[in-house]
Design a protein around this motif. Structure first.
Motif, mmCIF file in Angstrom:
data_model
loop_
_atom_site.group_PDB
_atom_site.id
_atom_site.type_symbol
_atom_site.label_atom_id
_atom_site.label_comp_id
_atom_site.label_asym_id
_atom_site.label_seq_id
_atom_site.Cartn_x
_atom_site.Cartn_y
_atom_site.Cartn_z
ATOM 1 N N GLN A 21 -1.862 1.992 -2.329
ATOM 2 C CA GLN A 21 -1.839 2.104 -0.864
ATOM 3 C C GLN A 21 -1.955 3.569 -0.440
ATOM 4 O OE1 GLN A 21 1.725 0.195 0.582
ATOM 5 N NE2 GLN A 21 0.764 -1.827 0.627
ATOM 6 N N ALA A 25 -4.773 5.283 1.811
ATOM 7 C CA ALA A 25 -4.352 6.010 3.011
ATOM 8 C C ALA A 25 -5.015 7.387 3.059
ATOM 9 C CB ALA A 25 -2.828 6.165 3.035
ATOM 10 N N VAL A 26 -5.069 8.028 1.910
ATOM 11 C CA VAL A 26 -5.699 9.354 1.844
ATOM 12 C C VAL A 26 -7.188 9.244 2.155
ATOM 13 C CG1 VAL A 26 -6.335 11.224 0.275
ATOM 14 C CG2 VAL A 26 -4.015 10.329 0.248
ATOM 15 N N GLU A 29 -7.682 8.467 5.728
ATOM 16 C CA GLU A 29 -7.018 9.454 6.599
ATOM 17 C C GLU A 29 -6.098 8.772 7.606
ATOM 18 O OE1 GLU A 29 -10.009 12.034 8.210
ATOM 19 O OE2 GLU A 29 -10.377 12.978 6.282
ATOM 20 N N VAL A 30 -5.324 7.827 7.082
ATOM 21 C CA VAL A 30 -4.285 7.187 7.883
ATOM 22 C C VAL A 30 -3.007 7.240 7.076
ATOM 23 C CG1 VAL A 30 -5.889 5.661 9.095
ATOM 24 C CG2 VAL A 30 -4.809 4.867 6.979
ATOM 25 N N SER A 31 -1.918 6.762 7.661
ATOM 26 C CA SER A 31 -0.647 6.804 6.944
ATOM 27 C C SER A 31 -0.548 5.615 5.983
ATOM 28 C CB SER A 31 0.527 6.782 7.924
ATOM 29 O OG SER A 31 0.572 5.537 8.591
ATOM 30 N N ARG A 32 0.306 5.763 4.978
ATOM 31 C CA ARG A 32 0.511 4.661 4.033
ATOM 32 C C ARG A 32 1.185 3.485 4.752
ATOM 33 N NH1 ARG A 32 3.658 1.824 1.072
ATOM 34 N NH2 ARG A 32 5.451 2.637 2.191
ATOM 35 N N LYS A 33 1.986 3.806 5.724
ATOM 36 C CA LYS A 33 2.658 2.788 6.537
ATOM 37 C C LYS A 33 1.624 1.886 7.203
ATOM 38 C CE LYS A 33 4.350 4.395 10.314
ATOM 39 N NZ LYS A 33 5.173 5.257 11.172
ATOM 40 N N THR A 34 0.534 2.479 7.676
ATOM 41 C CA THR A 34 -0.529 1.702 8.316
ATOM 42 C C THR A 34 -1.158 0.750 7.318
ATOM 43 O OG1 THR A 34 -1.002 3.449 9.909
ATOM 44 C CG2 THR A 34 -2.765 1.881 9.477
ATOM 45 N N ASN A 36 0.136 -0.477 4.640
ATOM 46 C CA ASN A 36 1.124 -1.490 4.291
ATOM 47 C C ASN A 36 1.222 -2.572 5.368
ATOM 48 O OD1 ASN A 36 3.197 -2.582 2.649
ATOM 49 N ND2 ASN A 36 4.750 -1.625 3.926
ATOM 50 N N THR A 37 1.296 -2.159 6.623
ATOM 51 C CA THR A 37 1.467 -3.151 7.692
ATOM 52 C C THR A 37 0.197 -3.966 7.917
ATOM 53 O OG1 THR A 37 0.987 -1.401 9.295
ATOM 54 C CG2 THR A 37 3.291 -1.947 8.946
ATOM 55 N N GLU A 39 -2.040 -4.711 5.511
ATOM 56 C CA GLU A 39 -2.115 -5.619 4.357
ATOM 57 C C GLU A 39 -1.173 -6.800 4.512
ATOM 58 O OE1 GLU A 39 -1.413 -3.895 0.565
ATOM 59 O OE2 GLU A 39 -3.373 -2.922 0.499
ATOM 60 N N ASN A 40 0.008 -6.542 5.029
ATOM 61 C CA ASN A 40 1.005 -7.602 5.169
ATOM 62 C C ASN A 40 0.774 -8.478 6.390
ATOM 63 O OD1 ASN A 40 2.402 -6.885 2.867
ATOM 64 N ND2 ASN A 40 3.645 -5.377 3.938
ATOM 65 N N PHE A 43 0.385 -5.966 11.282
ATOM 66 C CA PHE A 43 -0.293 -5.162 12.299
ATOM 67 C C PHE A 43 -1.781 -5.482 12.266
ATOM 68 C CE2 PHE A 43 -0.814 -1.796 15.188
ATOM 69 C CZ PHE A 43 -1.867 -0.984 14.780
ATOM 70 N N VAL B 7 -0.687 13.224 3.795
ATOM 71 C CA VAL B 7 -0.314 11.802 3.886
ATOM 72 C C VAL B 7 1.075 11.589 3.295
ATOM 73 C CG1 VAL B 7 -0.853 9.519 2.961
ATOM 74 C CG2 VAL B 7 -2.664 10.897 3.960
ATOM 75 N N LEU B 82 -0.529 11.627 11.853
ATOM 76 C CA LEU B 82 -0.258 10.605 10.838
ATOM 77 C C LEU B 82 1.117 9.965 11.051
ATOM 78 C CD1 LEU B 82 -1.626 12.289 7.586
ATOM 79 C CD2 LEU B 82 -2.532 10.242 8.705
ATOM 80 N N VAL B 87 0.286 2.476 14.190
ATOM 81 C CA VAL B 87 1.426 1.581 13.961
ATOM 82 C C VAL B 87 2.666 2.077 14.706
ATOM 83 C CG1 VAL B 87 3.011 0.742 12.194
ATOM 84 C CG2 VAL B 87 0.557 0.712 11.776
ATOM 85 N N ALA B 147 7.914 -1.443 8.451
ATOM 86 C CA ALA B 147 6.583 -0.956 8.106
ATOM 87 C C ALA B 147 6.594 -0.158 6.808
ATOM 88 C CB ALA B 147 6.036 -0.090 9.241
#
Lengths: 69, 151
Positions: A21, A25-26, A29-34, A36-37, A39-40, A43, B7, B82, B87, B147
């Motif tokens: 993940q 994310a890298v 260029e988004v957060s890993r949280k994004t 994760n949500t 995929e689940n 979001f 990140v 980020l 989210v 999250a």
């Protein structure tokens, strides 16, 4: 993963490229949280986020996200 | 790689924000509900109670602003973006929406409460702000923790 409004194959597409993940994310260029949500199925991504993910995975938005039948 | 570090840092800072905010809201609710620094008592509306009321309003506002501050002002813009990504912005909207409804229900409750117990307008406002701010922040923290939870 199936959300009531959107089916997504993000995990499968990520696994196809053997990415974590954090790796995805890298690349997107988004957060890993994004990652994760999304995929689940918690979001639903915006258009630009869906496009970023598709570009990062070298595929199309439609191959990752589909409307439920 | 630079992006990799950003990140990772954003991930850490986002989790940290949720934890710190949770601690802050627990303390805030503890003070509001247990100590009740503005409620009328033998001292009536003393200057100290008025000052407490102002301080509490400022603290409540600052807590609400924390979830809007884009990952702190000390970080680079890329990291802030980020931390405060799609989210988190959605979580913020959901938290504020929930707080709005709690405020509305609180206001309606306060409207009918004088039939059972008398209280001042400040105390009524205090109840509404406490409930709405507490709910918003707890909801935001819950959504952020969810999250970050690994699948």
């Amino acid at each position: 993963m199936t959300h009531s409004r959107l089916k997504n194959r993000l995990r499968e597409e990520r696994a196809r490229l053997d990415l974590t993940q954090a790796d995805l994310a890298v690349k997107a260029e988004v957060s890993r949280k994004t990652i994760n949500t999304v995929e689940n199925g918690v979001f639903i991504p915006s258009t630009d986020l869906a496009l970023k993910l598709a570009r990062a995975l070298g595929t199309t938005v439609e191959s990752i996200f589909q409307l439920p039948d | 790689m630079e992006t990799n570090r950003m990140v990772e840092k954003a991930d850490v800072m986002s989790r940290r924000r949720a934890v710190l905010l949770l601690v802050a809201v627990v303390v805030f609710l503890g003070v509001q509900l247990l100590i009740r620094p503005i409620h009328s008592g033998p001292g009536g509306e003393s200057p100290q109670r008025l000052l407490n009321g102002w301080a509490i309003n400022v603290i409540a506002l600052m807590l609400l602003l924390v979830i809007r501050l884009q990952g702190g002002l000390l970080n680079r813009r890329e990291i802030r973006n980020l931390i405060n990504d799609d989210v988190s912005r959605e979580h913020h909207r959901e938290a504020i929406n929930g707080g709005f409804w709690v405020a509305m229900i609180g206001a309606m409750t306060v409207f009918f409460l004088p039939a059972f117990k008398s209280y001042t307008a400040r105390e009524g406002s205090y109840l509404i702000v406490t409930a709405a701010v507490g709910f918003s922040l707890l909801k935001f923290c819950y959504l952020e923790f969810r999250a970050h939870r690994d699948s």
